[in-house]
Design an enzyme around this catalytic site. Sequence first.
Site, short mmCIF file in Angstrom:
data_model
loop_
_atom_site.label_atom_id
_atom_site.label_comp_id
_atom_site.label_asym_id
_atom_site.label_seq_id
_atom_site.Cartn_x
_atom_site.Cartn_y
_atom_site.Cartn_z
N ASP A 12 6.42 -1.57 -5.47
CA ASP A 12 6.38 -3.32 -6.60
C ASP A 12 7.74 -3.25 -6.72
O ASP A 12 8.35 -2.57 -6.99
CB ASP A 12 5.70 -2.82 -7.27
CG ASP A 12 3.69 -2.27 -7.97
OD1 ASP A 12 3.80 -2.40 -6.74
OD2 ASP A 12 3.53 -1.79 -9.12
N ASP A 131 -9.53 -7.05 -6.40
CA ASP A 131 -8.94 -6.00 -7.52
C ASP A 131 -11.07 -6.28 -8.34
O ASP A 131 -11.14 -7.14 -8.81
CB ASP A 131 -8.60 -6.67 -8.82
CG ASP A 131 -7.08 -6.59 -8.00
OD1 ASP A 131 -6.83 -5.65 -7.27
OD2 ASP A 131 -6.45 -7.51 -8.67
#
Lengths: 255, 222
Positions: A12, A131
Amino acid sequence: MSLTKRVIPCLDVDRGRVVKGVKFVGIRDAGDPLEAAKRYDEQGADELTFLDITASSDQRDTMINVVEAVASEVFIPLTVGGGIRSVEDIRRLLNAGADKVSINTAAVLDPDLVAVAAARFGSQCIVLAVDAKRRRDDSDGFEVYTHGGRKATGKDAIAWAKQMVDVGAGEILLTSMDRDGTREGFDLELTRRVSDAVSVPVIASGGVGCLEHLAQGVTEGGADAVLAASIFHFGEHTVADAKRCMAARGIPVRL
Amino acid sequence: MERVVVIDYRMGNLRSVAKALAHVAAERADILVSSDARAIGDADRVVFPGQGAIRDCMLELENHGLVEAVKEALASKPFLGICLGQQALMETSEEHIGTVGLGIFPGTVKRFSNDVRDESTGERLKVPHMGWNNVRFAKKHPLWRGIADGEYFYFVHSYYVAPQDDEVTVGRTRYAVEFSSAIAKRNLFAVQFHPEKSARAGLALLKNFLQWDGDACVMRDA
């Protein structure tokens, strides 16, 4: 002798810095994406995924610099996701040295984006990020979420993946929102259903807490690649450990 | 200083190839990404990458006025084809009936069948063939120097070359079928995989290419 299953560490990146506490032994600057990328390459990572979690769009350009720097020194495939909205965003990332881009929210908002981008840059560099969350009602199925898991779309995850593959997505990055961050392992039913439904490779993501989970994603979920973040970041396990565990269970890996 | 030209004809991302070449060349060669026929003519060695369809590849080469320059390079200097840059060297393709490639290697380009299963697990094999797979050497070649037989390289493709004359095959890979993942003759070497994305093994191959004099048996000292 065969195609190996891939192990992909995910990093990230917020405003050009690796976040979520990446800790490597002997690394001087754990927040430096290049240092982290080099370390994973040395450990035998098959690819790297950078997820840009920068909130403000005026600081997005920092990701271009990160990709430039990493692509100049680390020679394995790089995927970049997060905040990609347009063909122009994709073009800039690919020009900076990304090999693939992953698209979730923008694909839902603009159903033509995947088709247009695949026609322009080739399917091999367009990854559809899905997702998915189990539906809470009685209906059997999984729903697609966007905006980092905050917005329900009403779309069925399996049908959506198939639809986007038909128009040109070259790979599916499948994240279980129910499992993400739980360390309970992949949602294997979700992984299996998507993997059986599409003709392109599927990367399983979300929920990895131990090395055994990675192996399960392949043997039970039918995934072609497995992605994990935290189990690698905190130095608990190296990518090489993960591959040895998978190899011991009969999974072909690049060791 | 040596000049290496990476041919840019708007077929895929060439930056990775140029970056990997620059990394292994260090200060010893100029790496130029160019769509200029004259630059290709002046180059000491040429890299021909690309991703996509052969028909588009041939059209783009024509649009950029590069067909003759590429053919001349193919005939005269160390030449490395990568991915589509390998496929385009064949005569024909199954991709679009009637599509004609550069015709350097007699043979055709085929597509992986969408319904093939892995012999051991029974899992359906995905197309594209994407990821790391072994390359078994079919022949010795200067570009294999320092690389282990059976080494892993990174692939991403749905089509593969099927040369008529198996003598040109220098590397083989298995994905449901066995295909020629590396072919070579004279000053030409062409691979289906991406050396620029194949970590250490890929960099070793690129370095070998930069040191190769274009003779299939001879390697200049580094």
